[in-house]
Design a protein around this motif. Sequence first.
Motif, PDB file in Angstrom:
ATOM      1  N   ALA A  24      16.943   1.203  -1.736  1.00  9.04           N
ATOM      2  CA  ALA A  24      17.736   1.214  -0.493  1.00  9.04           C
ATOM      3  C   ALA A  24      17.020   2.003   0.596  1.00  9.04           C
ATOM      4  N   ARG A  25      16.385   3.097   0.225  1.00  8.07           N
ATOM      5  CA  ARG A  25      15.664   3.931   1.194  1.00  8.07           C
ATOM      6  C   ARG A  25      14.550   3.145   1.877  1.00  8.07           C
ATOM      7  N   TYR A  26      13.941   2.207   1.151  1.00  8.62           N
ATOM      8  CA  TYR A  26      12.812   1.444   1.689  1.00  8.62           C
ATOM      9  C   TYR A  26      13.169   0.002   2.055  1.00  8.62           C
ATOM     10  N   GLY A  27      14.458  -0.318   2.050  1.00  7.28           N
ATOM     11  CA  GLY A  27      14.902  -1.636   2.509  1.00  7.28           C
ATOM     12  C   GLY A  27      14.543  -2.779   1.575  1.00  7.28           C
ATOM     13  N   GLY A  46       0.816  -1.201   0.000  1.00  6.00           N
ATOM     14  CA  GLY A  46       0.000   0.000   0.000  1.00  6.00           C
ATOM     15  C   GLY A  46       0.851   1.253   0.000  1.00  6.00           C
ATOM     16  N   LYS A  47       2.167   1.098   0.189  1.00  9.34           N
ATOM     17  CA  LYS A  47       3.069   2.238   0.131  1.00  9.34           C
ATOM     18  C   LYS A  47       3.365   2.560  -1.324  1.00  9.34           C
ATOM     19  N   VAL A  48       3.432   3.834  -1.606  1.00  8.60           N
ATOM     20  CA  VAL A  48       3.819   4.265  -2.941  1.00  8.60           C
ATOM     21  C   VAL A  48       4.890   5.343  -2.818  1.00  8.60           C
ATOM     22  N   TYR A  49       5.631   5.506  -3.872  1.00  3.11           N
ATOM     23  CA  TYR A  49       6.654   6.545  -3.943  1.00  3.11           C
ATOM     24  C   TYR A  49       6.490   7.255  -5.275  1.00  3.11           C
ATOM     25  N   VAL A  50       6.490   8.572  -5.257  1.00  2.00           N
ATOM     26  CA  VAL A  50       6.417   9.362  -6.481  1.00  2.00           C
ATOM     27  C   VAL A  50       7.841   9.778  -6.843  1.00  2.00           C
ATOM     28  N   VAL A  51       8.269   9.360  -8.020  1.00  2.00           N
ATOM     29  CA  VAL A  51       9.631   9.618  -8.484  1.00  2.00           C
ATOM     30  C   VAL A  51       9.854  11.119  -8.649  1.00  2.00           C
ATOM     31  N   ARG A  52      11.017  11.576  -8.177  1.00  2.00           N
ATOM     32  CA  ARG A  52      11.413  12.982  -8.296  1.00  2.00           C
ATOM     33  C   ARG A  52      12.576  13.097  -9.284  1.00  2.00           C
ATOM     34  N   ASN A  68       6.690  -3.365 -10.116  1.00  2.00           N
ATOM     35  CA  ASN A  68       6.153  -2.253 -10.895  1.00  2.00           C
ATOM     36  C   ASN A  68       6.156  -2.524 -12.393  1.00  2.00           C
ATOM     37  N   ARG A  69       6.530  -3.748 -12.758  1.00  2.00           N
ATOM     38  CA  ARG A  69       6.534  -4.179 -14.169  1.00  2.00           C
ATOM     39  C   ARG A  69       7.276  -3.198 -15.064  1.00  2.00           C
ATOM     40  N   TYR A  75      10.606   8.030 -14.492  1.00  4.46           N
ATOM     41  CA  TYR A  75      10.334   9.417 -14.820  1.00  4.46           C
ATOM     42  C   TYR A  75       9.758  10.177 -13.633  1.00  4.46           C
ATOM     43  N   PRO A  76      10.129  11.461 -13.498  1.00  2.00           N
ATOM     44  CA  PRO A  76       9.509  12.279 -12.451  1.00  2.00           C
ATOM     45  C   PRO A  76       7.988  12.217 -12.560  1.00  2.00           C
ATOM     46  N   GLY A  77       7.360  12.029 -11.424  1.00  2.00           N
ATOM     47  CA  GLY A  77       5.904  11.922 -11.376  1.00  2.00           C
ATOM     48  C   GLY A  77       5.406  10.496 -11.461  1.00  2.00           C
ATOM     49  N   GLN A  78       6.268   9.567 -11.856  1.00  7.07           N
ATOM     50  CA  GLN A  78       5.873   8.158 -11.937  1.00  7.07           C
ATOM     51  C   GLN A  78       5.633   7.637 -10.521  1.00  7.07           C
TER      52      GLN A  78
END
Length: 55
Positions: free
Chosen positions: A25-28, A9-15, A38-39, A47-50
């Motif tokens: 590495a940040r999320y182990g 359920g965690k998501v990360y928006v690419v910067r 993420n296929r 890409y930023p915003g992905q």
Amino acid sequence: MAVGTRLSGKVYVVRPGDCLSVIAARYGTSWPRLAEVNRLANPDLIYPGQVLQIV
């Protein structure tokens, strides 16, 4: 993604300037795991915003 894989359920928006290995590495986790979940056909191209699922 493997059968039975549960997404956290965690998501990360690419910067701008991010790379998959640093995000992993940040999320182990590992960049191959993030690429699989993420296929991502080419893990060198994010890409930023992905939005990435974090596992």
